[in-house]
Design a protein around this motif. Structure first.
Motif, short mmCIF file in Angstrom:
data_model
loop_
_atom_site.label_atom_id
_atom_site.label_comp_id
_atom_site.label_asym_id
_atom_site.label_seq_id
_atom_site.Cartn_x
_atom_site.Cartn_y
_atom_site.Cartn_z
N TYR A 1 0.61 -1.55 0.28
CA TYR A 1 -0.30 0.43 -0.25
C TYR A 1 0.60 1.27 0.02
O TYR A 1 0.22 1.87 0.53
CB TYR A 1 -0.97 0.19 1.80
CG TYR A 1 -2.11 -1.25 1.00
CD1 TYR A 1 -3.49 -0.51 0.18
CD2 TYR A 1 -1.56 -2.50 1.85
CE1 TYR A 1 -3.99 -2.01 0.29
CE2 TYR A 1 -2.85 -3.00 1.50
CZ TYR A 1 -3.94 -3.17 0.91
OH TYR A 1 -5.03 -4.25 0.96
N GLN B 1 1.92 4.66 -0.97
CA GLN B 1 1.48 6.42 -1.00
C GLN B 1 0.87 6.59 -2.17
O GLN B 1 -0.53 7.22 -2.06
CB GLN B 1 2.82 7.21 -0.86
CG GLN B 1 1.87 8.47 -0.50
CD GLN B 1 2.74 10.07 -0.50
OE1 GLN B 1 3.77 10.14 0.47
NE2 GLN B 1 2.32 11.32 -0.47
N MET C 1 -2.00 4.20 -2.62
CA MET C 1 -3.21 4.60 -1.88
C MET C 1 -3.91 6.26 -2.11
O MET C 1 -5.00 6.28 -2.32
CB MET C 1 -2.92 5.13 0.13
CG MET C 1 -2.23 3.45 -0.07
SD MET C 1 -4.04 2.40 -0.07
CE MET C 1 -5.08 3.06 0.90
N GLU C 2 -3.17 7.08 -2.56
CA GLU C 2 -3.49 8.45 -3.62
C GLU C 2 -4.60 8.14 -4.86
O GLU C 2 -5.69 8.19 -4.84
CB GLU C 2 -2.17 9.12 -3.86
CG GLU C 2 -2.98 10.09 -4.63
CD GLU C 2 -1.59 10.90 -5.02
OE1 GLU C 2 -1.60 11.20 -6.02
OE2 GLU C 2 -0.53 11.09 -4.72
N LYS D 1 -6.43 5.26 -4.93
CA LYS D 1 -7.36 4.63 -3.89
C LYS D 1 -8.57 5.48 -3.51
O LYS D 1 -9.46 5.83 -3.43
CB LYS D 1 -7.45 4.25 -3.20
CG LYS D 1 -8.37 3.46 -1.80
CD LYS D 1 -10.05 2.40 -3.31
CE LYS D 1 -10.78 2.24 -1.60
NZ LYS D 1 -11.90 2.25 -2.24
N ARG D 2 -8.69 7.30 -3.22
CA ARG D 2 -8.97 7.89 -2.74
C ARG D 2 -8.94 8.64 -3.23
O ARG D 2 -10.50 9.10 -3.40
CB ARG D 2 -7.74 8.30 -1.73
CG ARG D 2 -7.59 7.65 -0.39
CD ARG D 2 -6.93 9.01 0.54
NE ARG D 2 -5.63 9.24 0.93
CZ ARG D 2 -4.77 8.57 0.78
NH1 ARG D 2 -4.87 6.98 1.51
NH2 ARG D 2 -3.60 8.50 0.30
N ALA E 1 -9.27 -1.40 -2.48
CA ALA E 1 -7.98 -0.46 -3.03
C ALA E 1 -7.48 -0.76 -3.36
O ALA E 1 -6.88 -0.53 -4.81
CB ALA E 1 -6.88 -0.31 -1.70
#
Length: 155
Positions: free
Chosen positions: A9, A11, A14-15, A17-18, A66
């Motif tokens: 995961y 950065q 995750m970016e 995914k968000r 994710a």
């Protein structure tokens, strides 16, 4: 591989995914296909505007984990505005990295290298490849639903 590349995961993952890029629908898609992973419930739809062999525009939508969302988002950035043969080549390289056929540093996959740690988690490979399966079905004009259950090497 560095410890950052080993992190499933990262950065950038995750970016994406968000705030997934190219998430939603196209006004006038010329090609589309859906991907499902029955084993976990991920569902992704890919819509394309193709101009001959050129991917003029791409969007995806759906609900997924994710890894699947980030991979699909990164996929759209990697292929938007590119030619279909390049998209096919990139998909092949990305798949080969995830299935362990090649090392990440041996092929050019750009930012997708952030997902290379997925290869250490066999059950997540299908998640990372789902959007790509749908993309390839859309390009082929097959439409319908692509399932990761039928793919090679557990992915």
């Amino acid at each position: 591989m560095s410890s950052a590349e080993d992190d499933l995961y990262q950065q950038i993952v995750m970016e994406h995914k968000r705030a997934p890029r190219n998430f939603g629908h196209l006004a006038h898609p010329t090609h589309q296909a859906q991907g499902t992973n029955p084993s976990c419930g991920d569902k992704i739809a890919v819509e394309l505007e193709l101009d001959g062999e050129h991917i003029r525009n791409i969007a995806f939508n759906g609900q997924a984990c994710a890894i699947c969302m980030a991979s699909s988002s990164m996929m759209t950035e990697a292929v938007k505005g590119r030619d279909v043969p390049l998209a096919r080549q990139l998909q092949g390289h990305f798949r080969a990295v995830l299935t362990g056929e090649v090392e990440p540093e041996d092929v050019e996959i750009g930012k997708l290298v952030a997902l290379s740690a997925v290869r250490r988690y066999p059950s997540r490979i299908k998640c990372a490849l789902l959007g790509w399966h749908a993309l390839m079905h859309a390009i082929a004009g097959q439409g319908g639903t692509a399932s990761t259950e039928t793919s090679h090497s557990g992915a």
